[in-house]
Design an enzyme around this catalytic site. Structure first.
Site, PDB file in Angstrom:
ATOM      1  N   HIS A 144      93.689  27.954  90.171  1.00 21.72           N
ATOM      2  CA  HIS A 144      94.018  27.461  91.519  1.00 21.72           C
ATOM      3  C   HIS A 144      95.446  27.782  91.939  1.00 21.72           C
ATOM      4  O   HIS A 144      95.832  27.462  93.060  1.00 21.72           O
ATOM      5  CB  HIS A 144      93.773  25.955  91.555  1.00 21.72           C
ATOM      6  CG  HIS A 144      94.685  25.225  90.612  1.00 21.72           C
ATOM      7  ND1 HIS A 144      94.592  25.356  89.229  1.00 21.72           N
ATOM      8  CD2 HIS A 144      95.735  24.400  90.837  1.00 21.72           C
ATOM      9  CE1 HIS A 144      95.542  24.628  88.665  1.00 21.72           C
ATOM     10  NE2 HIS A 144      96.254  24.040  89.615  1.00 21.72           N
ATOM     11  N   ASP A 145      96.253  28.344  91.041  1.00 18.07           N
ATOM     12  CA  ASP A 145      97.641  28.714  91.376  1.00 18.07           C
ATOM     13  C   ASP A 145      97.823  30.217  91.538  1.00 18.07           C
ATOM     14  O   ASP A 145      98.926  30.668  91.853  1.00 18.07           O
ATOM     15  CB  ASP A 145      98.594  28.271  90.252  1.00 18.07           C
ATOM     16  CG  ASP A 145      98.649  26.767  90.058  1.00 18.07           C
ATOM     17  OD1 ASP A 145      98.426  26.034  91.034  1.00 18.07           O
ATOM     18  OD2 ASP A 145      98.923  26.338  88.927  1.00 18.07           O
ATOM     19  N   ASP A 194      98.771  19.980  82.034  1.00 19.62           N
ATOM     20  CA  ASP A 194      99.618  20.574  83.063  1.00 19.62           C
ATOM     21  C   ASP A 194     101.071  20.722  82.586  1.00 19.62           C
ATOM     22  O   ASP A 194     101.656  19.748  82.099  1.00 19.62           O
ATOM     23  CB  ASP A 194      99.572  19.650  84.287  1.00 19.62           C
ATOM     24  CG  ASP A 194     100.132  20.291  85.534  1.00 19.62           C
ATOM     25  OD1 ASP A 194      99.512  21.239  86.039  1.00 19.62           O
ATOM     26  OD2 ASP A 194     101.192  19.833  86.019  1.00 19.62           O
ATOM     27  N   ASP A 201      82.954  15.168 104.807  1.00 16.58           N
ATOM     28  CA  ASP A 201      84.331  14.893 105.255  1.00 16.58           C
ATOM     29  C   ASP A 201      85.221  16.131 105.124  1.00 16.58           C
ATOM     30  O   ASP A 201      86.421  16.073 105.377  1.00 16.58           O
ATOM     31  CB  ASP A 201      84.932  13.692 104.512  1.00 16.58           C
ATOM     32  CG  ASP A 201      85.165  13.968 103.028  1.00 16.58           C
ATOM     33  OD1 ASP A 201      84.765  15.052 102.537  1.00 16.58           O
ATOM     34  OD2 ASP A 201      85.753  13.101 102.355  1.00 16.58           O
ATOM     35  N   ASP A 260      92.013  17.303  83.633  1.00 13.42           N
ATOM     36  CA  ASP A 260      93.388  17.748  83.776  1.00 13.42           C
ATOM     37  C   ASP A 260      94.291  16.580  83.397  1.00 13.42           C
ATOM     38  O   ASP A 260      94.060  15.443  83.817  1.00 13.42           O
ATOM     39  CB  ASP A 260      93.645  18.171  85.236  1.00 13.42           C
ATOM     40  CG  ASP A 260      94.491  19.417  85.333  1.00 13.42           C
ATOM     41  OD1 ASP A 260      95.619  19.383  84.818  1.00 13.42           O
ATOM     42  OD2 ASP A 260      94.029  20.405  85.933  1.00 13.42           O
ATOM     43  N   GLU A 307      98.930  24.145  79.402  1.00 11.01           N
ATOM     44  CA  GLU A 307      99.471  25.101  80.375  1.00 11.01           C
ATOM     45  C   GLU A 307     100.965  25.237  80.103  1.00 11.01           C
ATOM     46  O   GLU A 307     101.690  24.240  80.127  1.00 11.01           O
ATOM     47  CB  GLU A 307      99.241  24.610  81.807  1.00 11.01           C
ATOM     48  CG  GLU A 307      99.599  25.700  82.828  1.00 11.01           C
ATOM     49  CD  GLU A 307     100.140  25.188  84.147  1.00 11.01           C
ATOM     50  OE1 GLU A 307     100.052  25.929  85.143  1.00 11.01           O
ATOM     51  OE2 GLU A 307     100.663  24.056  84.194  1.00 11.01           O
TER      52      GLU A 307
END
Ligand code: ISL
Ligand code: CA
Length: 567
Positions: free
Chosen positions: A340-341, A209, A28, A101, A268
């Protein structure tokens, strides 16, 4: 015993999986949990100890899963709870751990808690979020009537007007990510109970996070407006706010204390200071094991990531060196170049052209031989690069899309100028899929990938690197093995050398009669290194990114680690 168990993570290496971009099992175009399960032997072979999994919970995906509508279920796009059980079992069988996370500064606006909260002013969950009336004397709902002047991290105001009750709710990120009110004890209890549920299912800890944003000054005062900005900066009211240490200690008591086994917690914390990090990570205070700080990834731009500037190596050394010193006696560092940031490190601090492999290895060697727990972001171990996005239509990230719209529509900046400014540091750079093989779409999917695969997959991919002894991938394996095998890497003291040198990164580690010298050339030019101790030139090289040892003189982007006995 207690000490040893507590410190297991000093010799551990963590690998971050961003599931959407890791491996797609069903065509997908979106990575999923069965896709990760299919790569467990790859991770085992790499040698990592822990996998940090970015969010896989139910979500409307306004911010790729960092907007959660059900904390205790898996989004169908990623699989099912049964798949997650299988992932945990597969990792544990191979001697690896899983940390999830934990996104609890905010929920999705589609979370049932928020639906209940927004329904009426006397909803039992009204106080679970930050609701405020319009600024006194202002007509509710018109621009400028927001309760304070804060801007959101994703452009626009940090407040959304809600017709149903005529009040505003606070959202530091997107308007689909309302902030939870941690002042409310029921909110905290609900979060702790959810965390316990996951630990009871076998997960080994959490990456938390923006956890240093959860305590806010309840008066929510206006913040300073900087450099012609449209909004005020509320950071002083929520970065490591008044009750943050109390909340994290309470969380530790309610969730982690009394549990056996080697768990891992990493908070984080954008904007955290080294002094505060020493408190957060002091084992005696029982808050978190380590934090992600942001200082070193803020050195190559002026305040905003959309105003990039060149990194000065002396700034990088001063910053990381201060963190090494600040957490030397008490607390513990995490070590990272990417996630990923952040953009891809080889494009950011190395050379992703002619010296891609050499500079990727140099950067890895420098980071991993610091004192702290290293984190590898998926694809970093292959030397994956930033993506050259040709137009805004190729971007997917809400942060860059919102910024582009505001810059071109509200501020009337030229589209080409905005595109050039966002190129180096936008988050989509790190979110292109992992490149597994040289074939179509890098072997990530058999369908249409949700974001384009970097066309350099033909040259940069895991299959090819697995078979080459001198690949970036095999260099990472050796580095990880060093941390596992050598107490000096895991435990040794750190001393920065050559703080004023703009080209060479140099430091020593020392431990029980052994000394390690680590050198990295951050330029394509040859460097003669003088650390005032010529005897080092004859020391044994334990790792390097050139086939042969070369003493203390460094070739283009060379990395070398030398060892000697001090007895
Ligand atoms: O650096 C920042 C603020 O100083 C911001 O970029 C932001 O705080 C940081 O990126 C936080 O990131 C985390 O929370 C976000 C999510 O979009 C990111 O992906 C996540 O890592 C909201 O949940
Ligand atoms: Ca899929």
């Amino acid at each position: 015993m207690r000490q040893a168990r507590r410190d297991w993570f000093r010799s551990a290496v963590v690998y971050q999986v961003y599931p959407r971009s890791f491996a797609d099992s069903n065509g997908d175009g979106i990575g999923d949990i069965p896709g990760i399960i299919g790569k467990l032997d790859y991770l085992k072979r790499l040698g990592v100890d822990v996998v940090w999994l970015s969010p896989v919970y139910r979500s409307p995906h306004d911010d790729n899963g960092y907007d959660i509508s059900d904390y205790q279920d898996i989004d169908p796009v990623f699989g099912s709870l049964a798949d997650l059980n299988e992932l945990i079992a597969g990792l544990h069988q191979r001697g690896m751990k899983l940390i999830m996370d934990l996104v609890v500064n905010h929920t999705s606006d589609e979370h049932p808690w928020f639906a209940e909260s927004r329904a009426s002013k006397d909803s039992p969950k009204r106080d679970w979020y930050w609701w405020r009336p319009a600024r006194p004397g202002c007509q509710p709902g018109v621009p400028g009537a927001e309760p304070n002047n804060w801007g959101s991290f994703f452009s626009g105001p940090a407040w959304q007007y809600d017709e149903a009750t005529g009040e505003y709710f606070l959202h530091l990120f997107s308007k689909k990510q309302p902030d939870l009110n941690w002042e409310n004890a029921e909110v905290r209890a609900a979060v702790y109970s959810m965390m316990n549920w996951w630990l009871d299912r076998g997960v080994d800890g959490f990456r938390m996070d923006v956890i240093n944003f959860i305590s806010k000054d309840p008066s929510l005062p206006d913040g300073p407006v900087r450099g012609g900005g449209l909004y005020g900066d509320g950071a002083a009211s929520f970065i490591s706010g008044p009750r943050i240490h109390e909340y994290l200690h309470e969380m530790h008591e309610q969730v982690f204390s009394g549990r056996d086994g080697a768990l891992l917690t990493v908070g984080e914390m954008p904007g955290v200071t080294v002094e505060d990090a020493a408190l957060f990570t002091d084992p005696e205070r029982a808050e978190v094991d380590m934090v992600f700080q942001f200082e070193h990834v803020g050195l190559d731009h002026d305040g905003s990531k959309w105003k990039p500037k060149r990194l000065r190596l002396t700034d990088l050394k001063a910053s990381l060196g201060r963190w090494q010193d600040g957490l030397a006696e008490r607390g513990w560092n995490s070590l990272y170049w990417g996630n990923h940031d952040q953009p891809r490190v080889v494009s950011r601090f190395g050379d992703d052209g002619a010296y891609r492999e050499t500079s990727a290895k140099m950067l890895a060697g420098i980071l991993h031989l610091h004192r702290g727990t290293p984190y590898i972001y998926q694809g970093e171990e292959l030397g994956m690069t930033n993506m050259a996005f040709a137009s805004i239509a190729e971007h997917r990230d809400i942060e860059v899309l919102n910024h582009y719209r505001e810059a071109t529509e509200t501020l009337n900046e030229a589209p080409a100028v905005v595109l050039a400014a966002i190129a180096p540091l936008n988050r989509d750079n790190a979110r292109t899929p992992v490149q597994w093989v040289a074939g179509p779409d890098g072997g990530f999917t058999t369908g249409t990938p949700w974001i384009a695969v970097n066309p350099n997959a033909a040259e940069i991919n895991a299959e090819e690197q697995a078979g080459q002894d001198d690949s970036v991938l095999n260099f990472y394996r050796r580095l990880i093995a060093l941390r596992h095998g050598m107490p000096i890497v895991a435990q040794g003291d750190f001393t920065m050398l050559l703080p004023d040198d703009e080209s060479v990164y140099a430091f020593t580690r020392t431990y029980e009669g052994t000394e390690l010298l680590v050198l990295g050339n951050f330029t394509p030019r040859e460097q003669t290194v003088d650390i005032g101790d010529p005897l080092w030139a004859g020391a044994e090289r334990i790792l390097g990114n050139y086939p042969d040892a070369h003493g203390l003189d460094l070739r283009a982007w060379e990395f070398t680690a030398l060892i000697r006995s001090t007895n």
